[in-house]
Write a protein that holds these residues in place. Structure first.
Motif, mmCIF file in Angstrom:
data_model
loop_
_atom_site.group_PDB
_atom_site.id
_atom_site.type_symbol
_atom_site.label_atom_id
_atom_site.label_comp_id
_atom_site.label_asym_id
_atom_site.label_seq_id
_atom_site.Cartn_x
_atom_site.Cartn_y
_atom_site.Cartn_z
ATOM 1 N N ARG A 84 0.824 -1.204 0.000
ATOM 2 C CA ARG A 84 0.000 0.000 0.000
ATOM 3 C C ARG A 84 0.864 1.263 0.000
ATOM 4 O O ARG A 84 0.447 2.293 -0.550
ATOM 5 N N ALA A 85 2.042 1.184 0.598
ATOM 6 C CA ALA A 85 2.921 2.350 0.663
ATOM 7 C C ALA A 85 3.405 2.782 -0.714
ATOM 8 O O ALA A 85 3.856 3.917 -0.894
ATOM 9 N N LEU A 86 3.309 1.909 -1.695
ATOM 10 C CA LEU A 86 3.782 2.211 -3.044
ATOM 11 C C LEU A 86 2.668 2.758 -3.938
ATOM 12 O O LEU A 86 2.862 2.940 -5.136
ATOM 13 N N THR A 87 1.505 3.000 -3.367
ATOM 14 C CA THR A 87 0.366 3.496 -4.144
ATOM 15 C C THR A 87 0.581 4.941 -4.577
ATOM 16 O O THR A 87 1.006 5.785 -3.787
ATOM 17 N N ASP A 88 0.301 5.206 -5.842
ATOM 18 C CA ASP A 88 0.327 6.573 -6.377
ATOM 19 C C ASP A 88 -0.815 6.682 -7.382
ATOM 20 O O ASP A 88 -0.709 6.222 -8.522
ATOM 21 N N VAL A 107 3.404 -0.310 -12.594
ATOM 22 C CA VAL A 107 2.718 -1.515 -13.042
ATOM 23 C C VAL A 107 1.219 -1.292 -12.935
ATOM 24 O O VAL A 107 0.740 -0.599 -12.036
ATOM 25 N N GLU A 108 0.462 -1.913 -13.844
ATOM 26 C CA GLU A 108 -0.969 -1.620 -13.925
ATOM 27 C C GLU A 108 -1.731 -2.791 -14.528
ATOM 28 O O GLU A 108 -1.260 -3.428 -15.481
ATOM 29 N N VAL A 109 -2.899 -3.067 -13.983
ATOM 30 C CA VAL A 109 -3.812 -4.055 -14.557
ATOM 31 C C VAL A 109 -4.645 -3.340 -15.617
ATOM 32 O O VAL A 109 -5.412 -2.425 -15.305
ATOM 33 N N GLN A 149 -5.035 -1.121 -7.506
ATOM 34 C CA GLN A 149 -6.199 -1.729 -8.143
ATOM 35 C C GLN A 149 -6.591 -3.006 -7.403
ATOM 36 O O GLN A 149 -5.744 -3.805 -7.005
ATOM 37 N N ALA A 150 -7.891 -3.216 -7.248
ATOM 38 C CA ALA A 150 -8.390 -4.335 -6.453
ATOM 39 C C ALA A 150 -7.950 -5.705 -6.979
ATOM 40 O O ALA A 150 -7.563 -6.564 -6.179
ATOM 41 N N PRO A 151 -7.995 -5.988 -8.303
ATOM 42 C CA PRO A 151 -7.583 -7.317 -8.754
ATOM 43 C C PRO A 151 -6.144 -7.662 -8.384
ATOM 44 O O PRO A 151 -5.845 -8.808 -8.020
ATOM 45 N N ALA A 181 -4.910 -10.454 -5.574
ATOM 46 C CA ALA A 181 -3.956 -11.494 -5.954
ATOM 47 C C ALA A 181 -2.781 -11.551 -4.991
ATOM 48 O O ALA A 181 -2.358 -12.628 -4.551
ATOM 49 N N LEU A 182 -2.257 -10.393 -4.642
ATOM 50 C CA LEU A 182 -1.130 -10.345 -3.708
ATOM 51 C C LEU A 182 -1.542 -10.812 -2.310
ATOM 52 O O LEU A 182 -0.772 -11.472 -1.611
#
Length: 523
Positions: free
Chosen positions: A324-328, A364-366, A462-464, A468-469
């Motif tokens: 979560r800390a890597l969220t932007d 990275v992105e879904v 992103q939720a997916p 997964a993680l």
């Protein structure tokens, strides 16, 4: 009121096998003092919709009222295998909301637009085919994306597709969520705040057995129902109805009677209330022969689902706080961009993910996480034409490997004629397709892990991908490891695809050899 019912009573020797009209797993709030269910059933009959006993039971319990006139259940969930008739429950609830309950706005949403449209056409036919109901209709909107039925007294029934982000900001008195097995945190986060100001709201979830990560919300509802059953204390705000079987385990002996066998017609009856009504035992037998023993029959016909867990067994590989800390939320990619594809082992879902640089970090992105695989090649063509990626990455030894030929065909330049196509390996594609070796997959996994630890990766939360993680596990590869694809209840295809996409930013790409025309022809 809670119970774990044993199933249908034994039928007479010469009579057809009938499905159980009561669910195997159920809980209903204890505050029920009355119900609007019988009126809803009678209204449906007026419109020409005759409901089965099990459908009437759901409406009776789901529309239970407290002594103050409010709904006993804020949330009503129906988990039943396909083709049993959950659509009849939806239609009866919508008719009741419009013509009996005076609900100002009813929102019907489905994961896909086509499902929502089918539901719209069915309820429109019921209403417009009944003179007593038709005369109360002010207008029917058939504009794509604006489908709705509006009464002269102001009530509106609207139809939306969740996958397009529709419905955000609408405040519905009743929200009907079809295809509830594909319902995650994003949709619920958009919906719940809109209901806070509604005096007497109600949510109806209708779907079939869980399919892993996309079934996050259905998994939560089911966990609450199971907790109520096990404790003997009804959930105070949930009415839950599930038709399913408890299947045999590997450790079950040959004489086990506690669990159900997939080839036992009695199990079919427990999981399918419409058996002998609109589903025949012969059809179920044919389904079993066609689907085989890979778990698909058990999920689709016997209600044996897989559900994500919110428990303490999550986030075992990468800590949630670190991720979560890597969220932007404002992050984006710059060239070069790499796309990757992954598919779940049972081929129920596929993911396309991307990676590209954002300063010193990798974004990275879904891009897509959808049911099935038939959409992947066409979507790959669209993304390639828009982004001009450095390459596409597919693990040839994974379930996604079967898509390689279709992918290469989709990436083929339009001017190439069919006779020169071959297997695509000798054609200069719009973007190269890279297939990593086992050791490179292990390297890719390690590189993603290291990037998270070092803070050199950014994402959109992103939720997916988060789901997964949260459920990801390691698969040992000797001195290295990769992501385990067989983790129960978790679709890790977004995680695998993100891992491969990030690796692809530095992967070696073999350029196809150009065919040189001879300067002279010696015959």
């Amino acid at each position: 009121m809670t119970s774990l019912l044993d199933g249908p009573p034994a039928a007479a020797p010469d009579s057809p096998l009938l499905g159980s009209q009561l669910p195997r797993i159920t809980t209903v709030p204890p505050t029920r003092v009355s119900s609007a269910g019988q009126e809803a059933v009678e209204l449906a009959a007026l419109a020409g919709l005759e409901l089965d006993p099990w459908q009437q039971h759901v409406l009776d319990m789901g529309l239970s009222e407290r002594d103050d006139g409010r709904w006993a259940a804020f949330e009503v969930a129906v988990n039943v295998p396909r083709q049993n008739g959950k659509g009849g429950i939806i239609e009866a609830r919508q008719l009741a909301g419009l013509f009996l309950l005076g609900e100002k706005l009813i929102l019907h949403s489905a994961h896909e637009f086509k499902t929502s449209i089918v539901a719209f056409r069915r309820i429109e036919q019921l209403i417009m085919g009944c003179p007593d109901l038709r005369k109360r209709v002010l207008r029917v909107r058939r504009t794509t994306g604006e489908e709705a039925i509006e009464l002269v007294t102001g009530q509106i029934l609207r139809f939306l597709a969740r996958s397009g982000g529709s419905g955000r900001g609408f405040t519905g008195d009743c929200n009907i969520l079809d295809e509830a097995m594909i319902l995650g945190d994003d949709a619920m986060g958009a919906l719940m705040p809109t209901m806070s100001a509604v005096p007497n709201p109600q949510l109806w979830y209708l779907g079939s057995a869980g399919i892993g990560a996309p079934s996050m919300q259905l998994g939560r509802l089911r966990a609450r129902a199971m907790a109520a059953v096990e404790s003997g204390e009804p959930d105070p705000s949930l009415a839950y109805f599930e038709w399913s079987v408890d299947p045999h385990r590997d450790e079950c002996g040959p004489g086990c009677t506690e669990h159900a066998s997939a080839d036992d017609p009695r199990a079919w009856a427990v999981a399918n209330p419409a058996l002998g009504i609109r589903i025949s035992a012969e059809h179920v037998r044919n389904e079993q022969l066609s689907m085989g023993s890979g778990g698909i029959f058990e999920r689709e016909r016997l209600g044996v689902g897989t559900y994500p867990s919110d428990g303490a067994d999550t986030w075992q590989v990468i800590a949630e706080d670190a991720w979560r800390a890597l969220t932007d939320g404002d992050s984006s990619m710059s060239d070069p961009v790499v796309f990757a594809i992954d598919v779940t082992p049972e081929r129920s879902h596929a993911s396309i993910c991307a990676a590209g640089y954002n300063g010193q970090a990798v974004h990275v992105e879904v891009i897509d996480n959808r049911p099935g695989t038939g959409w992947v090649a066409g979507r790959a063509r669209e993304l390639t034409e828009k982004w001009g990626p450095r390459c596409w990455v597919v693990d040839a030894g994974s379930p996604a490997g079967s898509l390689l030929d279709d992918l290469k065909r989709a990436l083929r330049p339009e001017q190439d004629d069919e006779e020169s196509w071959g297997d695509g390996d000798d054609v200069a594609l719009l973007a190269p397709v890279v297939t990593p070796k086992v050791r490179e997959i292990a390297q890719a996994t390690g590189q993603l892990y290291d990037a998270v630890v070092a803070g050199q990766l950014v994402h959109l939360d992103q939720a997916p991908l988060a789901t997964a993680l949260a459920g990801a596990r390691k698969r040992d590869l000797g001195e290295a490891w990769a992501w385990s694809r067989r983790t129960v209840g978790v679709d890790i295809s977004p995680l695998v695809a993100v891992t491969l996409a990030r690796w692809g930013l530095n992967a070696e790409i073999e350029e196809p050899e150009e065919e040189v025309e001879p300067w002279a022809d010696f015959g």
